[in-house]
Motif scaffolding. Structure first.
Motif, short mmCIF file in Angstrom:
data_model
loop_
_atom_site.label_atom_id
_atom_site.label_comp_id
_atom_site.label_asym_id
_atom_site.label_seq_id
_atom_site.Cartn_x
_atom_site.Cartn_y
_atom_site.Cartn_z
N ARG A 2 0.83 -1.21 0.00
CA ARG A 2 0.00 0.00 0.00
C ARG A 2 0.86 1.25 0.00
NH1 ARG A 2 -2.46 3.78 2.87
NH2 ARG A 2 -1.74 3.30 4.96
N VAL A 3 1.90 1.27 0.80
CA VAL A 3 2.82 2.43 0.82
C VAL A 3 3.52 2.55 -0.52
CG1 VAL A 3 4.89 3.37 1.92
CG2 VAL A 3 3.12 2.31 3.32
N ARG A 4 3.89 1.41 -1.11
CA ARG A 4 4.54 1.42 -2.42
C ARG A 4 3.62 2.00 -3.48
NH1 ARG A 4 7.74 -3.66 -4.48
NH2 ARG A 4 9.36 -2.50 -3.42
N GLY A 5 2.35 1.59 -3.46
CA GLY A 5 1.39 2.10 -4.44
C GLY A 5 1.13 3.59 -4.28
N LEU A 6 1.01 4.04 -3.02
CA LEU A 6 0.80 5.48 -2.78
C LEU A 6 2.01 6.29 -3.26
CD1 LEU A 6 -0.93 5.46 0.72
CD2 LEU A 6 -1.89 6.28 -1.43
N ALA A 7 3.21 5.78 -2.99
CA ALA A 7 4.42 6.50 -3.43
C ALA A 7 4.52 6.52 -4.95
CB ALA A 7 5.65 5.87 -2.80
N GLN A 8 4.16 5.42 -5.61
CA GLN A 8 4.17 5.41 -7.07
C GLN A 8 3.13 6.37 -7.65
OE1 GLN A 8 3.66 1.27 -8.01
NE2 GLN A 8 5.86 0.86 -7.96
N ALA A 9 1.98 6.47 -6.99
CA ALA A 9 0.97 7.42 -7.45
C ALA A 9 1.48 8.85 -7.32
CB ALA A 9 -0.32 7.23 -6.65
N LYS A 10 2.15 9.15 -6.21
CA LYS A 10 2.72 10.49 -6.04
C LYS A 10 3.84 10.75 -7.03
CE LYS A 10 1.48 10.69 -1.17
NZ LYS A 10 1.97 10.67 0.22
N THR A 11 4.59 9.71 -7.38
CA THR A 11 5.62 9.84 -8.43
C THR A 11 4.98 10.21 -9.76
OG1 THR A 11 7.04 8.22 -7.33
CG2 THR A 11 7.47 8.64 -9.65
N ASN A 12 3.87 9.55 -10.09
CA ASN A 12 3.16 9.86 -11.34
C ASN A 12 2.67 11.29 -11.36
OD1 ASN A 12 3.51 7.45 -12.62
ND2 ASN A 12 1.47 6.68 -12.24
N ILE A 13 2.11 11.75 -10.25
CA ILE A 13 1.61 13.12 -10.17
C ILE A 13 2.75 14.11 -10.34
CG2 ILE A 13 0.50 14.80 -8.66
CD1 ILE A 13 -1.12 12.41 -7.48
N SER A 14 3.87 13.86 -9.66
CA SER A 14 5.03 14.76 -9.77
C SER A 14 5.58 14.78 -11.18
CB SER A 14 6.12 14.32 -8.80
OG SER A 14 5.68 14.36 -7.47
N MET A 15 5.66 13.60 -11.81
CA MET A 15 6.15 13.55 -13.20
C MET A 15 5.20 14.25 -14.14
SD MET A 15 7.73 9.86 -13.95
CE MET A 15 9.46 9.62 -13.74
N GLY A 16 3.90 14.16 -13.88
CA GLY A 16 2.93 14.86 -14.71
C GLY A 16 3.12 16.36 -14.65
N PHE A 17 3.28 16.88 -13.44
CA PHE A 17 3.53 18.32 -13.31
C PHE A 17 4.85 18.71 -13.98
CE2 PHE A 17 0.48 18.28 -9.66
CZ PHE A 17 -0.40 19.18 -10.22
N MET A 18 5.87 17.85 -13.84
CA MET A 18 7.16 18.13 -14.46
C MET A 18 7.02 18.20 -15.98
SD MET A 18 10.73 16.01 -14.12
CE MET A 18 10.02 14.55 -14.83
N LEU A 19 6.29 17.26 -16.57
CA LEU A 19 6.11 17.26 -18.02
C LEU A 19 5.31 18.47 -18.50
CD1 LEU A 19 5.52 13.48 -18.67
CD2 LEU A 19 7.41 14.85 -19.53
N ILE A 20 4.29 18.85 -17.75
CA ILE A 20 3.50 20.02 -18.14
C ILE A 20 4.33 21.29 -18.06
CG2 ILE A 20 1.56 21.47 -17.43
CD1 ILE A 20 -0.03 18.92 -16.99
N ILE A 21 5.13 21.42 -17.01
CA ILE A 21 6.00 22.60 -16.89
C ILE A 21 7.02 22.62 -18.03
CG2 ILE A 21 7.76 23.69 -15.46
CD1 ILE A 21 6.13 22.72 -13.01
N LEU A 22 7.58 21.45 -18.35
CA LEU A 22 8.51 21.39 -19.49
C LEU A 22 7.82 21.80 -20.79
CD1 LEU A 22 10.59 18.14 -18.98
CD2 LEU A 22 11.47 20.44 -19.29
N ALA A 23 6.58 21.38 -20.96
CA ALA A 23 5.84 21.74 -22.16
C ALA A 23 5.60 23.25 -22.23
CB ALA A 23 4.51 20.99 -22.21
N ILE A 24 5.26 23.84 -21.09
CA ILE A 24 5.04 25.29 -21.07
C ILE A 24 6.32 26.04 -21.40
CG2 ILE A 24 4.49 27.23 -19.55
CD1 ILE A 24 2.49 25.35 -18.14
N ILE A 25 7.42 25.60 -20.80
CA ILE A 25 8.71 26.23 -21.11
C ILE A 25 9.04 26.06 -22.58
CG2 ILE A 25 11.21 26.09 -20.70
CD1 ILE A 25 10.54 25.36 -17.77
N GLN A 26 8.86 24.86 -23.07
CA GLN A 26 9.19 24.55 -24.47
C GLN A 26 8.35 25.38 -25.46
OE1 GLN A 26 11.49 22.32 -25.37
NE2 GLN A 26 11.06 22.08 -27.52
N MET A 27 7.06 25.48 -25.20
CA MET A 27 6.17 26.10 -26.18
C MET A 27 6.12 27.62 -26.10
SD MET A 27 3.10 23.25 -26.10
CE MET A 27 1.85 24.40 -26.53
N PHE A 28 6.23 28.18 -24.90
CA PHE A 28 5.97 29.60 -24.76
C PHE A 28 7.20 30.46 -24.51
CE2 PHE A 28 1.91 27.65 -23.31
CZ PHE A 28 1.19 27.99 -24.44
#
Length: 106
Positions: free
Chosen positions: A34-60
């Motif tokens: 359960r702790v492993r799954g919660l940490a992986q979910a938080k990893t996905n959320i963090s990576m999602g924000f990282m990719l969106i920020i990279l996209a904003i930097i890249q595009m604008f």
């Protein structure tokens, strides 16, 4: 003004990268599923924000070409999917934890 926005974006990029690394290490070292799954979910959320920020930097922030806009759009879609999947998985693992706590207290 543009420099201030750029500093905020870079700070967000660094913060989301650090969070992604932290939760990834935490999920790999955890023995509790359960702790492993919660940490992986938080990893996905963090990576999602990282990719969106990279996209904003890249595009604008740079003078764009078609390739730059397409790559930015792809990063934005992948980031949104990671955030969605992370939130969904976080909810699933949180409910599993609550159900097991309720069953154990009966």
């Amino acid at each position: 003004m543009i420099e201030g926005i750029l500093y905020v974006l870079y700070a967000g990029l660094i913060a989301s990268s650090i969070c992604s690394i932290w939760f990834s290490i935490k999920s790999r070292r955890s023995l509790d599923p359960r702790v492993r799954g919660l940490a992986q979910a938080k990893t996905n959320i963090s990576m999602g924000f990282m990719l969106i920020i990279l996209a904003i930097i890249q595009m604008f922030m740079f003078r764009g070409s078609t390739v730059r806009v397409v790559v930015g759009a792809l990063f934005m879609v992948l980031g949104a999917f990671n955030i969605f999947a992370g939130i969904r998985n976080h909810g699933i693992f949180s409910r599993q934890g609550r159900e097991s706590n309720e069953a154990g207290s009966r």
